[in-house]
Design a protein around this motif. Structure first.
Motif, mmCIF file in Angstrom:
data_model
loop_
_atom_site.group_PDB
_atom_site.id
_atom_site.type_symbol
_atom_site.label_atom_id
_atom_site.label_comp_id
_atom_site.label_asym_id
_atom_site.label_seq_id
_atom_site.Cartn_x
_atom_site.Cartn_y
_atom_site.Cartn_z
ATOM 1 N N ARG A 88 0.828 -1.206 0.000
ATOM 2 C CA ARG A 88 0.000 0.000 0.000
ATOM 3 C C ARG A 88 0.862 1.255 0.000
ATOM 4 O O ARG A 88 0.513 2.267 -0.617
ATOM 5 C CB ARG A 88 -0.922 0.026 1.225
ATOM 6 N N GLU A 92 -0.112 4.027 -2.487
ATOM 7 C CA GLU A 92 -0.688 5.266 -1.928
ATOM 8 C C GLU A 92 0.231 6.444 -2.243
ATOM 9 O O GLU A 92 -0.243 7.556 -2.504
ATOM 10 C CB GLU A 92 -0.880 5.130 -0.420
ATOM 11 N N CYS A 95 -0.449 7.419 -5.820
ATOM 12 C CA CYS A 95 -1.729 8.131 -5.959
ATOM 13 C C CYS A 95 -1.643 9.550 -5.407
ATOM 14 O O CYS A 95 -2.207 10.485 -5.989
ATOM 15 C CB CYS A 95 -2.845 7.358 -5.246
ATOM 16 N N HIS A 138 -8.532 8.896 2.023
ATOM 17 C CA HIS A 138 -7.777 8.009 1.137
ATOM 18 C C HIS A 138 -8.551 7.754 -0.166
ATOM 19 O O HIS A 138 -7.949 7.708 -1.243
ATOM 20 C CB HIS A 138 -7.467 6.694 1.856
ATOM 21 N N ARG A 142 -7.332 8.901 -4.012
ATOM 22 C CA ARG A 142 -7.276 7.959 -5.132
ATOM 23 C C ARG A 142 -8.131 8.450 -6.300
ATOM 24 O O ARG A 142 -7.734 8.332 -7.459
ATOM 25 C CB ARG A 142 -7.755 6.570 -4.675
ATOM 26 N N THR A 151 -5.758 2.248 -7.941
ATOM 27 C CA THR A 151 -6.974 2.276 -7.139
ATOM 28 C C THR A 151 -7.584 0.879 -7.014
ATOM 29 O O THR A 151 -7.989 0.458 -5.927
ATOM 30 C CB THR A 151 -8.006 3.240 -7.762
ATOM 31 N N LEU A 154 -5.440 -1.157 -4.678
ATOM 32 C CA LEU A 154 -5.614 -0.718 -3.294
ATOM 33 C C LEU A 154 -6.943 -1.190 -2.712
ATOM 34 O O LEU A 154 -7.015 -1.556 -1.538
ATOM 35 C CB LEU A 154 -5.498 0.809 -3.204
ATOM 36 N N ASN A 158 -6.875 -3.244 0.653
ATOM 37 C CA ASN A 158 -7.548 -2.712 1.841
ATOM 38 C C ASN A 158 -8.625 -3.651 2.355
ATOM 39 O O ASN A 158 -8.835 -3.771 3.570
ATOM 40 C CB ASN A 158 -8.158 -1.337 1.527
ATOM 41 N N ALA A 201 2.625 10.523 2.071
ATOM 42 C CA ALA A 201 1.844 9.291 2.061
ATOM 43 C C ALA A 201 2.677 8.111 2.546
ATOM 44 O O ALA A 201 2.212 7.272 3.331
ATOM 45 C CB ALA A 201 1.315 9.019 0.653
#
Length: 218
Positions: A88, A92, A95, A138, A142, A151, A154, A158, A201
């Motif tokens: 991540r 992240e 993004c 978050h 994205r 995205t 993720l 997640n 991030a």
């Protein structure tokens, strides 16, 4: 007169969306058995549709199928959660950098407003509200990034660690630690500084990893 259950691709889509939403919201607990007949009745689809949906979720790492015993919600260890969060961190960061490149004035205002809401929820001592706004931040980053591949990845990552995220969000003192990290991400994106946004991030996700490791030791 009873309504026939949805079958085929439509039934599978209904079951898949419902089960994924339940997993993301934490309504289905790690290790919980997933009984095809019960799920089919609950969502108005055929058992075959549920079975196909469970196979898709197993491929995503959210469900595990046990030979001759059906399926259950996959239990993700802290070690796995750390490994997932390391992935991540890269995505992240990407993004956040893309968001800093693409953000417009309206989106920047929305991020700034969300930052104030995060501060307010910490000041009010509302960790559940803070957690919800954290997820919204978050998601918004994205969305602004326009990086659809990252995205999608993720979203899958997640979903696997949602329980660990809930536990961290409710840990005493955790919002006070993560708040300045989130505000740094917002500030860098609003200033349209991709390098700073990516760095912020990554710093935040490194903090999440440290907190996860602490929970394993505690």
């Amino acid at each position: 007169m009873s309504v026939a259950p949805q079958e085929g691709a439509a039934g599978t889509r209904i079951a898949l969306e419902a089960l994924r939403a339940a997993l993301l919201s934490g309504d289905l607990a790690p290790g919980q058995r997933l009984v095809e007949a019960e799920l089919a009745a609950s969502h108005g689809v055929s058992r075959a549709s549920v079975r196909a949906a469970l196979m898709d979720l197993a491929a995503e790492g959210l469900v595990e199928r046990i030979p001759n015993r059906g399926a259950r919600v996959r239990v993700v260890t802290v070690e796995e959660a750390v490994a997932i969060t390391e992935c991540r961190m890269v995505l992240e960061g990407l993004c956040a950098a893309k968001a800093a490149e693409r953000v417009d004035d309206e989106q920047a205002a929305a991020l700034t407003a969300l930052g104030r809401q995060l501060q307010q929820s910490v000041a009010d001592g509302e960790p559940v509200v803070y957690s919800a706004r954290n997820r919204e931040l978050h998601r918004l980053v994205r969305e602004i990034s326009g990086q659809e591949v990252a995205t999608g990845l993720l979203d899958r990552l997640n979903a696997q660690i949602v329980r660990h995220q809930f536990r961290l969000a409710l840990r005493t003192g955790r919002p006070q630690v993560s708040l300045p990290e989130h505000l740094a991400i917002i500030d860098a994106i609003v200033r349209r500084d991709p390098a700073a946004a990516e760095r912020a991030a990554r710093t935040h996700l490194a903090s999440v990893i440290a907190a996860l490791q602490e929970s394993a030791e505690g």
